[in-house]
Enzyme design. Structure first.
Site, mmCIF file in Angstrom:
data_model
loop_
_atom_site.group_PDB
_atom_site.id
_atom_site.type_symbol
_atom_site.label_atom_id
_atom_site.label_comp_id
_atom_site.label_asym_id
_atom_site.label_seq_id
_atom_site.Cartn_x
_atom_site.Cartn_y
_atom_site.Cartn_z
ATOM 1 C CG ASP A 53 -1.703 1.205 1.437
ATOM 2 O OD1 ASP A 53 -2.368 1.635 0.476
ATOM 3 O OD2 ASP A 53 -1.648 1.782 2.538
ATOM 4 C CG ASP A 88 -1.980 1.924 6.481
ATOM 5 O OD1 ASP A 88 -2.336 1.622 5.312
ATOM 6 O OD2 ASP A 88 -2.174 3.049 6.971
#
Length: 220
Positions: free
Chosen positions: A12, A171
């Site tokens: 990400d 996350d």
């Protein structure tokens, strides 16, 4: 040929590769200022990040007095314009990331980005930070017409990287769900833009800094 167990490691972007909270907070606050709202502190904006800029704007409006009809559509282009013009003022790679990427490169592992940020903005940001050319592919929230938590962006990343055993680092719950939906191991970073404790994201593994990433991958 080395015996490292992974061919591909995907990441990400916001809150995982790069701490973008300062610049995203400034962009949200610019948009809020246009409708006379008080600015939000960075700590309030961090958990709003992850589902793209429009969601972040909606959350920012909701937190400062509500979301009037039409405000999101009117303010969204203003937020994007401001953000693009100030995209790397405060944003920096998280500590240890560059060293981890260097090590993965040395092991012959392909690295890639799958983000819900617009692909154009992701490429600009990664370019400013000298990371774009290190990635085998960069897939944004608008690249495929479907985004995390769907599996398709992760599967497209794997295909574009030539296939092979893959892990995904993120996350948010959307990162974990996308990895799970694509059938690849998920690794959560405890230093990201968390809306809950990292241990509660449902990831297969959690790391507290990038020094732990490669030793973890070697054991999987």
């Amino acid at each position: 040929m080395n015996d490292f167990p992974f061919r591909i490691v995907g990441f990400d972007l916001d809150g995982t590769l790069v701490d973008t909270a300062g610049d995203l907070t400034a962009a949200v606050n610019h948009a809020l200022s246009l409708v006379g709202r008080a600015p939000l502190p960075e700590a309030a904006v961090r958990p709003m990040i992850g589902l793209g800029a429009k969601h972040m704007l909606e959350q920012g409006l909701a937190a400062t007095g509500g979301v009037p009809d039409g405000d999101v559509e009117r303010l969204y282009p203003e937020l994007l314009r401001y953000y693009e013009d100030h995209i790397a003022v405060h944003s920096r790679p998280f500590p240890g990331l560059i060293e981890a990427l260097d090590r993965l490169d040395a092991l012959g592992v392909r690295t890639a980005v799958v983000t819900n940020k617009m692909e154009r903005l992701a490429r600009i940001l990664l370019g400013e930070l000298g990371l774009a050319d290190r990635m085998a592919t960069i897939i944004g929230g608008d690249t495929l017409g479907v985004r995390k938590p769907a599996a398709e962006p992760i599967l497209a990343m794997i295909e574009r990287c030539g296939g092979g055993r893959t892990a995904f680092v993120g996350d948010s719950i959307y990162d974990v769900m996308a990895a799970t939906n694509a059938g690849v191991p998920s690794i959560a970073v405890s230093f990201g833009f968390l809306d809950r404790p990292a241990a509660d994201l449902g990831a297969d593994h959690v790391i507290d800094d990038y020094g732990e990433l490669i030793p973890l991958l070697e054991t999987l």
